[in-house]
Design an enzyme around this catalytic site. Sequence first.
Site, PDB file in Angstrom:
ATOM      1  N   LYS A  69      52.897  37.739  29.919  1.00  0.00           N
ATOM      2  CA  LYS A  69      51.969  37.689  31.054  1.00  0.00           C
ATOM      3  C   LYS A  69      52.559  38.439  32.247  1.00  0.00           C
ATOM      4  O   LYS A  69      51.847  39.101  32.999  1.00  0.00           O
ATOM      5  CB  LYS A  69      51.719  36.222  31.410  1.00  0.00           C
ATOM      6  CG  LYS A  69      50.615  36.010  32.433  1.00  0.00           C
ATOM      7  CD  LYS A  69      50.420  34.529  32.695  1.00  0.00           C
ATOM      8  CE  LYS A  69      49.331  34.265  33.709  1.00  0.00           C
ATOM      9  NZ  LYS A  69      47.980  34.271  33.174  1.00  0.00           N
ATOM     10  N   ARG A  95      41.236  35.573  32.440  1.00  0.00           N
ATOM     11  CA  ARG A  95      42.673  35.310  32.389  1.00  0.00           C
ATOM     12  C   ARG A  95      43.050  34.548  33.653  1.00  0.00           C
ATOM     13  O   ARG A  95      42.541  34.866  34.740  1.00  0.00           O
ATOM     14  CB  ARG A  95      43.514  36.605  32.369  1.00  0.00           C
ATOM     15  CG  ARG A  95      43.060  37.667  31.431  1.00  0.00           C
ATOM     16  CD  ARG A  95      43.121  37.305  29.980  1.00  0.00           C
ATOM     17  NE  ARG A  95      44.450  36.959  29.490  1.00  0.00           N
ATOM     18  CZ  ARG A  95      44.671  36.462  28.271  1.00  0.00           C
ATOM     19  NH1 ARG A  95      43.661  36.227  27.451  1.00  0.00           N
ATOM     20  NH2 ARG A  95      45.888  36.187  27.877  1.00  0.00           N
ATOM     21  N   HIS A 113      32.751  30.517  40.475  1.00  0.00           N
ATOM     22  CA  HIS A 113      32.730  29.594  39.338  1.00  0.00           C
ATOM     23  C   HIS A 113      31.335  28.962  39.248  1.00  0.00           C
ATOM     24  O   HIS A 113      30.778  28.551  40.272  1.00  0.00           O
ATOM     25  CB  HIS A 113      33.806  28.506  39.536  1.00  0.00           C
ATOM     26  CG  HIS A 113      33.871  27.555  38.392  1.00  0.00           C
ATOM     27  ND1 HIS A 113      34.444  27.884  37.180  1.00  0.00           N
ATOM     28  CD2 HIS A 113      33.400  26.294  38.254  1.00  0.00           C
ATOM     29  CE1 HIS A 113      34.336  26.862  36.354  1.00  0.00           C
ATOM     30  NE2 HIS A 113      33.701  25.879  36.984  1.00  0.00           N
ATOM     31  N   GLY A 147      46.083  26.409  40.674  1.00  0.00           N
ATOM     32  CA  GLY A 147      45.365  25.581  39.706  1.00  0.00           C
ATOM     33  C   GLY A 147      44.175  26.315  39.113  1.00  0.00           C
ATOM     34  O   GLY A 147      43.899  27.466  39.451  1.00  0.00           O
ATOM     35  N   ASP A 149      40.450  26.678  39.185  1.00  0.00           N
ATOM     36  CA  ASP A 149      39.229  26.415  39.972  1.00  0.00           C
ATOM     37  C   ASP A 149      39.430  25.303  41.000  1.00  0.00           C
ATOM     38  O   ASP A 149      38.507  24.529  41.275  1.00  0.00           O
ATOM     39  CB  ASP A 149      38.043  26.078  39.030  1.00  0.00           C
ATOM     40  CG  ASP A 149      37.798  27.171  37.999  1.00  0.00           C
ATOM     41  OD1 ASP A 149      37.919  28.352  38.358  1.00  0.00           O
ATOM     42  OD2 ASP A 149      37.508  26.843  36.838  1.00  0.00           O
TER      43      ASP A 149
HETATM   44  C1  GRF Z   1      29.782  33.907  35.893  1.00  0.00           C
HETATM   45  O1  GRF Z   1      28.998  32.785  35.560  1.00  0.00           O
HETATM   46  C2  GRF Z   1      30.958  33.497  36.738  1.00  0.00           C
HETATM   47  O2  GRF Z   1      30.674  32.424  37.594  1.00  0.00           O
HETATM   48  C3  GRF Z   1      31.955  33.070  35.694  1.00  0.00           C
HETATM   49  O3  GRF Z   1      31.795  34.005  34.653  1.00  0.00           O
HETATM   50  C4  GRF Z   1      30.474  34.519  34.679  1.00  0.00           C
HETATM   51  C5  GRF Z   1      30.592  36.004  34.768  1.00  0.00           C
HETATM   52  O4  GRF Z   1      29.352  36.647  34.649  1.00  0.00           O
HETATM   53  N1  GRF Z   1      33.278  33.019  36.264  1.00  0.00           N
HETATM   54  P1  GRF Z   1      29.240  38.191  34.973  1.00  0.00           P
HETATM   55  O5  GRF Z   1      30.256  38.929  34.101  1.00  0.00           O
HETATM   56  O6  GRF Z   1      29.510  38.391  36.436  1.00  0.00           O
HETATM   57  O7  GRF Z   1      27.827  38.565  34.598  1.00  0.00           O
END
Ligand code: GRF
Length: 221
Positions: A69, A95, A113, A147, A149
């Site tokens: 990583k 990731r 998120h 962490g 989210d």
């Molecule tokens: C979205 O729902 C975002 O919240 C999550 O992954 C998804 C990505 O969608 N982290 P996109 O690739 O932006 O269409």
Amino acid sequence: MSARRARLGVLVSGGGSNLQALLDAAGQADYPAEVACVLSNVPTAFALERARKAGVRAEVVDHKGFGSKVDFEAAVLGVLADAGVEWVCLAGFMRLVSADFLKRFPGHVLNIHPSLLPAFPGLHAQRQALERGVKVAGCTVHYVDAGTDTGPIIAQAAVPVLPDDDEASLSARILAEEHRLYPLAVRLAVTGAVTLDGARTKVAARVTGDAGALRSPGAPK
Ligand code: GRF
């Protein structure tokens, strides 16, 4: 002369619809940020096409090509530095970024998120929401900390969960709000209208229009 715009590096792994929302916002002359670089760890990610179409530098750093990583992130950081990136926006980047990565961009890494955090962090947030039977779901833009989210929340948007929803229909309803929320939250962060305040964030008093957009429809004015 136009004002200097903050330089964003957008990290993606998939379709990139949130990237598109940021590209579209950055296409407006008065938006305070530009997308300097899009980086995907997945070579086939459609998000890369979106970047190229917008005339934005698109790079692949495939994690599978690295033994650790640390080495993977060193390559990612190298691209971001070369592109002069000041703010990192995670947009469906699958990731986890390390504490060492975050140290290179203190308070300058954002994520979106698809849940109303702190509920339902991690993978399959929409499925988690349906399984738990919540009546309101949504999305959150937050600063990234070590962490998963868990970082300080910048902005959230709520949507109803309808009786017939499945994961696809709920995800689509949330995604439409994500596309509105991410550009707004980036605007707040890069202009200093929102700042970190320990585990929380603070919205500057001078923000009126944007703060109004962050309020729920029924909240007192
Ligand atoms: C979205 O729902 C975002 O919240 C999550 O992954 C998804 C990505 O969608 N982290 P996109 O690739 O932006 O269409």
